[in-house]
Design an enzyme around this catalytic site. Structure first.
Site, PDB file in Angstrom:
ATOM      1  N   LYS A  84      -6.557  67.018 -93.317  1.00 37.88           N
ATOM      2  CA  LYS A  84      -6.550  67.125 -91.852  1.00 37.88           C
ATOM      3  C   LYS A  84      -6.773  68.570 -91.446  1.00 37.88           C
ATOM      4  CE  LYS A  84      -6.228  64.945 -88.046  1.00 37.88           C
ATOM      5  NZ  LYS A  84      -6.982  63.697 -87.819  1.00 37.88           N
ATOM      6  N   ASP A 121     -11.543  64.480 -84.149  1.00 34.07           N
ATOM      7  CA  ASP A 121     -10.309  63.768 -83.802  1.00 34.07           C
ATOM      8  C   ASP A 121      -9.999  64.165 -82.355  1.00 34.07           C
ATOM      9  OD1 ASP A 121      -8.082  62.090 -84.292  1.00 34.07           O
ATOM     10  OD2 ASP A 121      -6.826  63.818 -84.748  1.00 34.07           O
ATOM     11  N   THR A 150     -14.230  51.622 -85.835  1.00 31.92           N
ATOM     12  CA  THR A 150     -12.772  51.422 -85.847  1.00 31.92           C
ATOM     13  C   THR A 150     -12.457  50.135 -85.092  1.00 31.92           C
ATOM     14  OG1 THR A 150     -12.420  53.810 -85.789  1.00 31.92           O
ATOM     15  CG2 THR A 150     -10.534  52.430 -85.248  1.00 31.92           C
ATOM     16  N   LEU A 181      -5.452  50.775 -73.012  1.00 28.85           N
ATOM     17  CA  LEU A 181      -6.811  50.247 -72.810  1.00 28.85           C
ATOM     18  C   LEU A 181      -7.838  51.373 -72.932  1.00 28.85           C
ATOM     19  CD1 LEU A 181      -6.116  47.829 -69.817  1.00 28.85           C
ATOM     20  CD2 LEU A 181      -6.666  47.180 -72.171  1.00 28.85           C
ATOM     21  N   GLY A 182      -7.634  52.230 -73.921  1.00 28.39           N
ATOM     22  CA  GLY A 182      -8.621  53.294 -74.179  1.00 28.39           C
ATOM     23  C   GLY A 182      -9.797  52.706 -74.938  1.00 28.39           C
ATOM     24  N   GLY A 185      -8.389  49.839 -77.404  1.00 29.42           N
ATOM     25  CA  GLY A 185      -7.755  48.739 -76.657  1.00 29.42           C
ATOM     26  C   GLY A 185      -8.761  47.996 -75.788  1.00 29.42           C
ATOM     27  N   LYS A 208      -7.707  52.061 -65.579  1.00 28.60           N
ATOM     28  CA  LYS A 208      -8.128  51.236 -66.716  1.00 28.60           C
ATOM     29  C   LYS A 208      -7.585  49.815 -66.571  1.00 28.60           C
ATOM     30  CE  LYS A 208      -8.914  54.962 -69.913  1.00 28.60           C
ATOM     31  NZ  LYS A 208      -8.363  55.891 -70.841  1.00 28.60           N
ATOM     32  N   ALA A 261      -3.567  51.606 -83.118  1.00 27.11           N
ATOM     33  CA  ALA A 261      -2.883  52.903 -83.073  1.00 27.11           C
ATOM     34  C   ALA A 261      -2.463  53.361 -84.464  1.00 27.11           C
ATOM     35  CB  ALA A 261      -1.654  52.813 -82.165  1.00 27.11           C
ATOM     36  N   ASN A 262      -2.445  54.664 -84.653  1.00 24.94           N
ATOM     37  CA  ASN A 262      -1.916  55.246 -85.888  1.00 24.94           C
ATOM     38  C   ASN A 262      -0.402  55.298 -85.824  1.00 24.94           C
ATOM     39  OD1 ASN A 262      -4.144  55.957 -87.544  1.00 24.94           O
ATOM     40  ND2 ASN A 262      -4.632  57.660 -86.175  1.00 24.94           N
TER      41      ASN A 262
HETATM   42  P1  NAI Z   1      -7.859  56.655 -76.192  1.00 25.86           P
HETATM   43  O1  NAI Z   1      -7.321  57.995 -75.871  1.00 25.86           O
HETATM   44  O2  NAI Z   1      -9.252  56.309 -75.786  1.00 25.86           O
HETATM   45  O3  NAI Z   1      -6.912  55.515 -75.603  1.00 25.86           O
HETATM   46  C1  NAI Z   1      -5.523  55.566 -75.569  1.00 25.86           C
HETATM   47  C2  NAI Z   1      -5.075  54.852 -74.313  1.00 25.86           C
HETATM   48  O4  NAI Z   1      -3.654  54.700 -74.334  1.00 25.86           O
HETATM   49  C3  NAI Z   1      -5.419  55.618 -73.037  1.00 25.86           C
HETATM   50  O5  NAI Z   1      -6.078  54.751 -72.129  1.00 25.86           O
HETATM   51  C4  NAI Z   1      -4.058  56.059 -72.506  1.00 25.86           C
HETATM   52  O6  NAI Z   1      -4.030  56.149 -71.096  1.00 25.86           O
HETATM   53  C5  NAI Z   1      -3.169  54.959 -73.025  1.00 25.86           C
HETATM   54  N1  NAI Z   1      -1.754  55.282 -73.105  1.00 25.86           N
HETATM   55  C6  NAI Z   1      -1.167  56.447 -73.462  1.00 25.86           C
HETATM   56  N2  NAI Z   1       0.176  56.316 -73.459  1.00 25.86           N
HETATM   57  C7  NAI Z   1       0.419  55.027 -73.133  1.00 25.86           C
HETATM   58  C8  NAI Z   1       1.615  54.282 -72.987  1.00 25.86           C
HETATM   59  N3  NAI Z   1       2.818  54.815 -73.179  1.00 25.86           N
HETATM   60  N4  NAI Z   1       1.524  52.979 -72.640  1.00 25.86           N
HETATM   61  C9  NAI Z   1       0.323  52.401 -72.432  1.00 25.86           C
HETATM   62  N5  NAI Z   1      -0.852  53.082 -72.554  1.00 25.86           N
HETATM   63  C10 NAI Z   1      -0.787  54.367 -72.898  1.00 25.86           C
HETATM   64  O7  NAI Z   1      -7.674  56.500 -77.778  1.00 25.86           O
HETATM   65  P2  NAI Z   1      -8.381  55.479 -78.748  1.00 25.86           P
HETATM   66  O8  NAI Z   1      -9.535  56.138 -79.415  1.00 25.86           O
HETATM   67  O9  NAI Z   1      -8.536  54.169 -78.083  1.00 25.86           O
HETATM   68  O10 NAI Z   1      -7.259  55.358 -79.888  1.00 25.86           O
HETATM   69  C11 NAI Z   1      -6.121  54.545 -79.700  1.00 25.86           C
HETATM   70  C12 NAI Z   1      -5.217  54.671 -80.911  1.00 25.86           C
HETATM   71  O11 NAI Z   1      -5.954  54.316 -82.082  1.00 25.86           O
HETATM   72  C13 NAI Z   1      -4.673  56.080 -81.154  1.00 25.86           C
HETATM   73  O12 NAI Z   1      -3.371  55.954 -81.707  1.00 25.86           O
HETATM   74  C14 NAI Z   1      -5.602  56.640 -82.211  1.00 25.86           C
HETATM   75  O13 NAI Z   1      -4.962  57.628 -83.012  1.00 25.86           O
HETATM   76  C15 NAI Z   1      -5.869  55.388 -83.039  1.00 25.86           C
HETATM   77  N6  NAI Z   1      -7.096  55.473 -83.796  1.00 25.86           N
HETATM   78  C16 NAI Z   1      -8.296  55.659 -83.162  1.00 25.86           C
HETATM   79  C17 NAI Z   1      -9.454  55.775 -83.892  1.00 25.86           C
HETATM   80  C18 NAI Z   1     -10.770  55.912 -83.226  1.00 25.86           C
HETATM   81  O14 NAI Z   1     -11.811  55.807 -83.934  1.00 25.86           O
HETATM   82  N7  NAI Z   1     -10.823  56.110 -81.915  1.00 25.86           N
HETATM   83  C19 NAI Z   1      -9.429  55.753 -85.384  1.00 25.86           C
HETATM   84  C20 NAI Z   1      -8.129  55.433 -85.938  1.00 25.86           C
HETATM   85  C21 NAI Z   1      -7.019  55.348 -85.157  1.00 25.86           C
END
Ligand code: NAI
Length: 351
Positions: A84, A121, A150, A181-182, A185, A208, A261-262
């Site tokens: 990392k 990242d 992913t 819902l990032g 999601g 979102k 999520a991780n």
């Molecule tokens: P993102 O940043 O696009 O989405 C995360 C979403 O969670 C955002 O919409 C945010 O507003 C929401 N959020 C934050 N705190 C919250 C809470 N307490 N309750 C409800 N919603 C909340 O991130 P992404 O890329 O979708 O990643 C999501 C998870 O997957 C993270 O844990 C990331 O480490 C993991 N991950 C992502 C990868 C990737 O390729 N994007 C790879 C491996 C793991």
């Protein structure tokens, strides 16, 4: 930072190497942690650019996340260890200052090319990779959007877990709760909503949630602090780490936990409790390895990108999850412990 200070941190796990990178001209400060290394093969781990309270917090994150990458790579069937990179924000980490920090970081990691391959990242964009690539060759993530892979792995992992729990991989009529819902999601929602029953969603970003409700009539909004306790077939943590912890595990009311999520479970005991509650947990680093599989493919085939080849590799996540579920049933052990043991057997055998 002194070696004995590093070794005293709870996240230290006999890491192969920890480097502190520093450039006073650009005010760049970073750590590169290499958890395990397989012979001559470089270890993989994306670079995070984040604001930490202090240097120690940045180091702890690097140690913890590099360790997670070793588990992820081992169970993705990749012959590399985990690593990392963590660059930590200073007051002037914006605009031109930010670009100079990335350049300076890239110059310093280029000398680690035999031991460290990195990509994006949190806090690092794909466009930043192009800046860094001018100074370092050990950078991947240019071929496609690794997040797409992913999400692909997560969706298929969810279907695999649904099949195990309900003897059918169809999501027709199944109820879901999606936390976050990032990018991941939202992709999960798009894949399941057309067939699913009610889909409960929560995000701290109200826009979102509003757009999910507009797109699908079976989406039901719930407050973020209530999403985990919805009575559903499948809970999908797709936001931040520690979604399942000692404070909330007893409140769960689902049959399956499978999401992107991780670090979904706070500790091993929480995973044990899930098993006792009869909840099938798809270990996070197994189901969300699609992005790593995609960037590893880019490293293996620098001149020939084939989306179908990557897709095929990502779908093997289902086989590994199925194997973990089989072993868990056979030995009566929680899925996270089976996954950990399999990964440790792999990377502890590295020279
Ligand atoms: P993102 O940043 O696009 O989405 C995360 C979403 O969670 C955002 O919409 C945010 O507003 C929401 N959020 C934050 N705190 C919250 C809470 N307490 N309750 C409800 N919603 C909340 O991130 P992404 O890329 O979708 O990643 C999501 C998870 O997957 C993270 O844990 C990331 O480490 C993991 N991950 C992502 C990868 C990737 O390729 N994007 C790879 C491996 C793991």
């Amino acid at each position: 930072m002194e070696q004995d200070v590093i070794q005293s941190l709870p996240e230290y796990d006999e890491h192969k190497n920890v480097s502190f990178l520093r450039d006073d001209k650009t005010n760049m400060r970073a750590f590169v942690a290499i958890h395990r290394k397989n012979g001559d093969m470089p270890s993989f781990g994306a670079t995070r650019f984040w604001k930490y309270d202090n240097e120690t917090e940045a180091l702890r994150d690097a140690l913890r996340l590099s360790c997670l990458m070793s588990y992820k790579a081992a169970l993705a069937g990749l012959p590399c260890g985990g690593a990392k990179g963590v660059i930590f924000h200073q007051e002037d980490s914006a605009g031109q200052g930010r670009t100079r920090i990335l350049e300076s970081y890239a110059k310093q990691i280029s000398s680690l090319k035999d031991s460290f391959i990195t990509g994006t990242d949190v806090g690092v964009l794909q466009s930043d990779l192009f800046v860094m690539k001018r100074y370092a060759q050990n950078i991947v993530g240019f071929n496609d959007n690794s997040t797409k892979f992913t999400a692909l792995g997560v969706v298929h992992g969810i279907q695999c877990a649904v099949e195990r729990a309900f003897r059918s991989s169809s999501v027709k009529g199944r109820t879901f709760a999606i936390q976050g819902l990032g990018k991941i999601g939202a992709a999960v929602l798009e894949a399941i909503a057309p067939e699913a029953g009610d889909v409960y969603v929560a995000d701290t970003d109200a826009d979102k949630v509003a757009s999910a409700k507009r797109a699908h009539k079976n989406v039901v909004e719930v407050p973020p602090d209530e999403i985990h306790r919805q009575k559903v077939d499948v809970f999908c943590p797709c936001a931040m780490g520690n979604a399942l912890n000692t404070n909330n595990v007893a409140e769960l009311s689902c049959s399956v936990i499978a999401g992107g999520a991780n670090n979904q479970i706070e500790n091993e005991v929480v995973g044990d409790i899930l098993q006792r509650m009869g909840i099938l947990y798809a270990p996070d680093y197994v189901i969300n390895a699609g992005g790593l599989i995609a960037v590893y493919d880019e490293y293996e085939h620098p001149d020939s990108y084939e989306e179908e080849r990557v897709r095929h590799k990502v779908l093997t996540i289902e086989d590994r999850l199925g194997h973990i579920f089989d072993e868990s049933e056979k030995h009566g052990k929680p899925t996270h412990r089976i996954a950990n043991e399999l990964a440790e057997q792999t990377f502890n055998a590295y020279a």
